[in-house]
Design an enzyme around this catalytic site. Sequence first.
Site, PDB file in Angstrom:
ATOM      1  N   ASP A  20       0.956  -1.304  -0.004  1.00 44.33           N
ATOM      2  CA  ASP A  20       0.024   0.065  -0.002  1.00 44.33           C
ATOM      3  C   ASP A  20       0.899   1.118   0.234  1.00 44.33           C
ATOM      4  OD1 ASP A  20      -2.443  -1.593   0.258  1.00 44.33           O
ATOM      5  OD2 ASP A  20      -1.603  -1.873   2.369  1.00 44.33           O
ATOM      6  N   LYS A  23       2.159   2.184  -5.380  1.00 40.99           N
ATOM      7  CA  LYS A  23       2.751   1.701  -6.574  1.00 40.99           C
ATOM      8  C   LYS A  23       1.750   1.998  -7.735  1.00 40.99           C
ATOM      9  CE  LYS A  23       3.022  -2.560  -4.558  1.00 40.99           C
ATOM     10  NZ  LYS A  23       2.892  -1.934  -3.201  1.00 40.99           N
ATOM     11  N   GLY A  47      -4.132  -4.409  -4.019  1.00 40.54           N
ATOM     12  CA  GLY A  47      -5.221  -3.554  -4.429  1.00 40.54           C
ATOM     13  C   GLY A  47      -4.505  -2.325  -4.907  1.00 40.54           C
ATOM     14  N   HIS A  48      -4.701  -1.890  -6.150  1.00 40.82           N
ATOM     15  CA  HIS A  48      -4.178  -0.700  -6.559  1.00 40.82           C
ATOM     16  C   HIS A  48      -5.030   0.431  -7.123  1.00 40.82           C
ATOM     17  CE1 HIS A  48      -0.418  -3.184  -8.104  1.00 40.82           C
ATOM     18  NE2 HIS A  48      -0.541  -3.065  -7.009  1.00 40.82           N
ATOM     19  N   GLN A 230       2.101  -5.869  -3.094  1.00 36.71           N
ATOM     20  CA  GLN A 230       2.363  -6.218  -1.670  1.00 36.71           C
ATOM     21  C   GLN A 230       3.852  -5.432  -1.643  1.00 36.71           C
ATOM     22  OE1 GLN A 230       1.531  -9.481  -3.358  1.00 36.71           O
ATOM     23  NE2 GLN A 230      -0.372  -8.605  -2.973  1.00 36.71           N
TER      24      GLN A 230
HETATM   25  P1  IMP Z   1      -2.293 -13.002   1.722  1.00 34.72           P
HETATM   26  O1  IMP Z   1      -1.396 -12.358   0.857  1.00 34.72           O
HETATM   27  O2  IMP Z   1      -3.694 -12.838   1.415  1.00 34.72           O
HETATM   28  O3  IMP Z   1      -2.072 -14.440   2.068  1.00 34.72           O
HETATM   29  O4  IMP Z   1      -2.173 -12.096   3.012  1.00 34.72           O
HETATM   30  C1  IMP Z   1      -0.600 -12.280   3.845  1.00 34.72           C
HETATM   31  C2  IMP Z   1      -0.512 -11.066   4.443  1.00 34.72           C
HETATM   32  O5  IMP Z   1      -0.089 -10.046   3.398  1.00 34.72           O
HETATM   33  C3  IMP Z   1      -1.505 -10.432   5.202  1.00 34.72           C
HETATM   34  O6  IMP Z   1      -0.944  -9.517   6.391  1.00 34.72           O
HETATM   35  C4  IMP Z   1      -2.151  -9.366   4.236  1.00 34.72           C
HETATM   36  O7  IMP Z   1      -2.872  -8.371   4.989  1.00 34.72           O
HETATM   37  C5  IMP Z   1      -0.805  -8.845   3.746  1.00 34.72           C
HETATM   38  N1  IMP Z   1      -1.284  -8.331   2.147  1.00 34.72           N
HETATM   39  C6  IMP Z   1      -1.515  -9.145   1.270  1.00 34.72           C
HETATM   40  N2  IMP Z   1      -1.722  -8.351   0.050  1.00 34.72           N
HETATM   41  C7  IMP Z   1      -1.571  -7.304   0.506  1.00 34.72           C
HETATM   42  C8  IMP Z   1      -1.380  -5.899  -0.261  1.00 34.72           C
HETATM   43  O8  IMP Z   1      -1.668  -5.767  -1.418  1.00 34.72           O
HETATM   44  N3  IMP Z   1      -1.343  -4.762   0.840  1.00 34.72           N
HETATM   45  C9  IMP Z   1      -1.121  -4.833   1.952  1.00 34.72           C
HETATM   46  N4  IMP Z   1      -1.038  -6.133   2.804  1.00 34.72           N
HETATM   47  C10 IMP Z   1      -1.184  -7.082   1.928  1.00 34.72           C
END
Ligand code: IMP
Length: 436
Positions: A20, A23, A47-48, A230
């Site tokens: 977040d 990007k 999420g972009h 991420q």
């Molecule tokens: P997962 O990717 O859904 O398995 O989540 C694993 C961890 O990564 C969790 O703490 C999520 O909140 C975090 N996470 C996954 N995608 C994002 C993102 O795009 N932004 C921020 N945190 C993320």
Amino acid sequence: MRKGISMKNNITIIGLQWGDEGKGKLTDFHSEKADAVVRFQGGNNAGHTVIIGEKVYKFNLMPSGILQGKLAVIGNGVVLNVSRLTEEINALKGDFDISPKNLLISEGTSLIIPGVHPEMDAIQERANSKTAVGTTGRGIGPIYMDKVGRFAIKAGDLLELESLPGKVEKLLFLHNAIRRGVNEKEIKAQDIINYLNECAQFLVPYIGNVSQKLYEIKKAGGQIIFEGAQGSMLDIDHGSFPMVTSSNTIAAQVSIGAGVPLSEIGFVLGIVKAYTTRVGNGFFPTELTDETGEYLRKSGAEFGVTTGRPRRCGWIDTAVVARTVYLSGANGLAITKLDVLDGLPELKVCTGYEINNQKVPFLFNAKNEYMEKAIPVYTTLPGWQTSTKGIKNIKGLPTNARKYLDFIEKQVNSPIISVSTGPERLEIIEIAKPVL
Ligand code: IMP
């Protein structure tokens, strides 16, 4: 210079915190002159957000460069929920019509299957609230497990529908064994085969050889943007394990997740928010649970694009960023959301930690259990308490804002090449171009 070799270096956009960082905005900004924008890891956990005038575009899967009319590419390193992609394409209809001319999906992309992977994600998260990661619930961990386990269904499998029964049987062997163990209903193979047949009708025209296409773009002198998802601290190998996502999020993943040589990573642009946020569980030494944290959340609209969860907020941590600059070899930085700090009288910058009574100036070990004991060491800088919103020239920034940026730059050992001063496409200070 040999004929056919491009002077335009590629750009790889990597988040240097916990995601977040903004990007999407920077990808949109730099893709104006590019030929293709490529996602190379992650899935619809990302999420972009890109804001253009009155319009707010929120993507989970679609590479942000689609808004500049560029070829959008989903690489083999991505995990793809076809239902979600269809929703995004439908939401864009009218503004941007998607066709195989502007969207290419790798045959090697692994498919997240509704009813299989998100459900397994939930089963794992439910198992023990103390060890839950706080995932986005999109099935990311389970699909990457299936990929490494060699039984994930790939986009390319939709080109050979007759092969699906055997592949689905292999996929469900383990899923159903686990489901029986936790008293969940077994999944019927035929339901999955029917779903994949439906997916094929939509997806097949978009499936192709991404590695070859990117080779051809470069050979013709083109430029590619690789859009990370991420953040580096969520990297499965180098992040805050086990409180991480299930893909590699650092720059080296570009090569693996898109099928290009390491030399094509190009200029690594690290994206750093002017403060820190984190969604989900895990260590966060500079977290603010007081009214300053609340101020950052409100003023920065820090709520997840994917899940709507409030993000945890805190001071910038340059020990984290120095590590992630190093891991990805960031050639330059874009600092985002500087304007969110406008109202604060003073700002703290974490420059290292004290762990088990020892000074830790550089974060070589980011494992969660170790870092949970970290006490941040701060330097306090004065705020500027005047609006920086929409400023487009570095000289227009208040002196204290420039001092804050200079301090960060020195701590993390990478030059700041741009500063974002608002959510809109053109609210940005460009200090230097991302040229190698
Ligand atoms: P997962 O990717 O859904 O398995 O989540 C694993 C961890 O990564 C969790 O703490 C999520 O909140 C975090 N996470 C996954 N995608 C994002 C993102 O795009 N932004 C921020 N945190 C993320």
